[in-house]
Structures are given as C-alpha cells and as structure tokens.
Design an enzyme around this catalytic site. Sequence first.
Site, PDB file in Angstrom:
ATOM      1  N   TYR A   1      -3.870  -3.421  -6.965  1.00 42.73           N
ATOM      2  CA  TYR A   1      -2.675  -4.150  -6.535  1.00 42.73           C
ATOM      3  C   TYR A   1      -1.409  -3.817  -6.743  1.00 42.73           C
ATOM      4  CZ  TYR A   1       0.197  -8.488  -6.301  1.00 42.73           C
ATOM      5  OH  TYR A   1       1.379  -9.315  -6.092  1.00 42.73           O
TER       6      TYR A   1
ATOM      7  N   LYS B   1       1.681  -2.102  -4.333  1.00 44.53           N
ATOM      8  CA  LYS B   1       3.059  -2.841  -4.321  1.00 44.53           C
ATOM      9  C   LYS B   1       3.963  -1.830  -4.778  1.00 44.53           C
ATOM     10  CE  LYS B   1       1.924  -7.259  -3.504  1.00 44.53           C
ATOM     11  NZ  LYS B   1       2.443  -7.781  -1.971  1.00 44.53           N
TER      12      LYS B   1
END
Length: 262
Positions: free
Chosen positions: A153, A157
């Site tokens: 993740y 990002k």
Amino acid sequence: MSTSPRPRRLTLITGAAGGIGQALVARFVAGGDRVLAHDRDGAALAELAAGYDPDSVLTGTSELSDLDALRASLAPTLQTHGPIGAVIANAGSAESLSLADTSADSWRRDVEFNLHAGYCTITAAIDGLKASRGNAVFIGSVNGLAALGHPAYSAAKAALISYARSIAIEYGRFGVRANVVCPGTVKTPAWQARADKHPQVFEDLRKWYPLGDFAAPQDVAEAAWFLASEQARMISGAVLPVDGGLMAGNRLMAAELTLEPY
C-alpha cells in the site's frame, strides 16, 4: 464589483461510500458541485445518494482498475452532464501489514487498487479535465512519505505522488492541475473497527502526533476542496499532509536528542 457564479462543476469522487468518501461528497455538494459518486459497493452507494437531491449526487459503479468498465459506468452521466471538471481519486485499501505477510497476490492487489485504479480514473476523465481546465486531487497517505507499515500500500501511495506530478507537468499546458492530500490516521469507521478490537489504539498512537489528535474525514475533505478550488489555481504537483504534524518530525526522538521537554 459583482462577479457571476461559476458554472456548476461535475466532480467525480471515487470510493464515495467510505468514511472519507462520504465527507468528500458532502463538502463538494455544499460547495455547489454536481457530484458523480463512484464506488464498487452499489448498495452503500445507493444509500449515500438517497440522502441528497438526485440532481446533486449521481452514481456509478464498477471496478476502478477495469478501464473499459469504468468508462462504461461514467458514460451516461458524461453524455448528460459532462465534462468532468474535477476528479477526487479517493478509493484505496490496504491488505498486507508487513513484508513478512506480503504475497505476490496481495502485493498485486494493493498496487492494483491503490495505483492502477488511480491511473484508470484519470485516464477515463482526462478528456474532460483538459476541456474544462480541471484538476485532480489524489487522496494519498503519509504511508507514501515514510515507512509506516503496509508496504505494498505504501509503495503504491508513493508512486501515486509521482504519477500526480507527471500529470501536473504533462497536462499543465491544458490548464490541468494535480495534487495529493496525504492523511495520517483518520477517524473513519475502518479505524473505529480497529479500536473496537484494540481499545487503546488511539491512545497508543496519540503520542506520535504533535497536535495530539487525529484528522476527521471532514479535515481531509476540506483540504481536497481547497486544492480543487480557484484559491489553489497556482498549486500543482504538491503534496499536502493532513496529519496533525506527524510528517514534520519525530517529537519523541527530538526530545531524546536535545534532552528538552518537547
């Protein structure tokens, strides 16, 4: 001197049925936009839209990482109300907590939903953004700025920031802006579910935040609204943390280094 009101903007908000998404929808509707709320959870999306005038909140449902399906879900609204004047790319989720429990499949899913879905969202909307001199705001995360767990993740990002800057430099000649809001811990239903299992989680985390508090979804929505507004007309390629000072530095480490009561 009087000024005429701006034409009603069509704003696409993804992940609209989630905690931050609902706050985004409320803020942009309050600001006068017509919102195209998008989420893969059709039932939750319908429940959200039921609370608004049907001309203020329109809906679309598809997998964001499927570009053809996304385009098909947006097409009816664009034919009637287009072009899209702003995109708030909010959808995201985190699966693997650490490298040790990251598999090839979980890595792919995290990257697909947090990065590739952002690419598909902008690709589906870019013609409208160019035509309207519109802008994109990505809801990123402080995980994209520092190693804070959820490695896949976090990598996605971080890449999203680079992608936003590519949009800013390549499409700036069309008047398109792109920026990223990076929240820290946000008091969403997902975080509340975590607190229900571990009641001390907020108190344990509070010490790391210089302001001693966490953002609410409305704080993230206000930051996104600002970046999508004319007040930010010369801001593009920027990253705005909404994190209570978390990314400013490490208060506990500073206290140990200086031997001062930070």
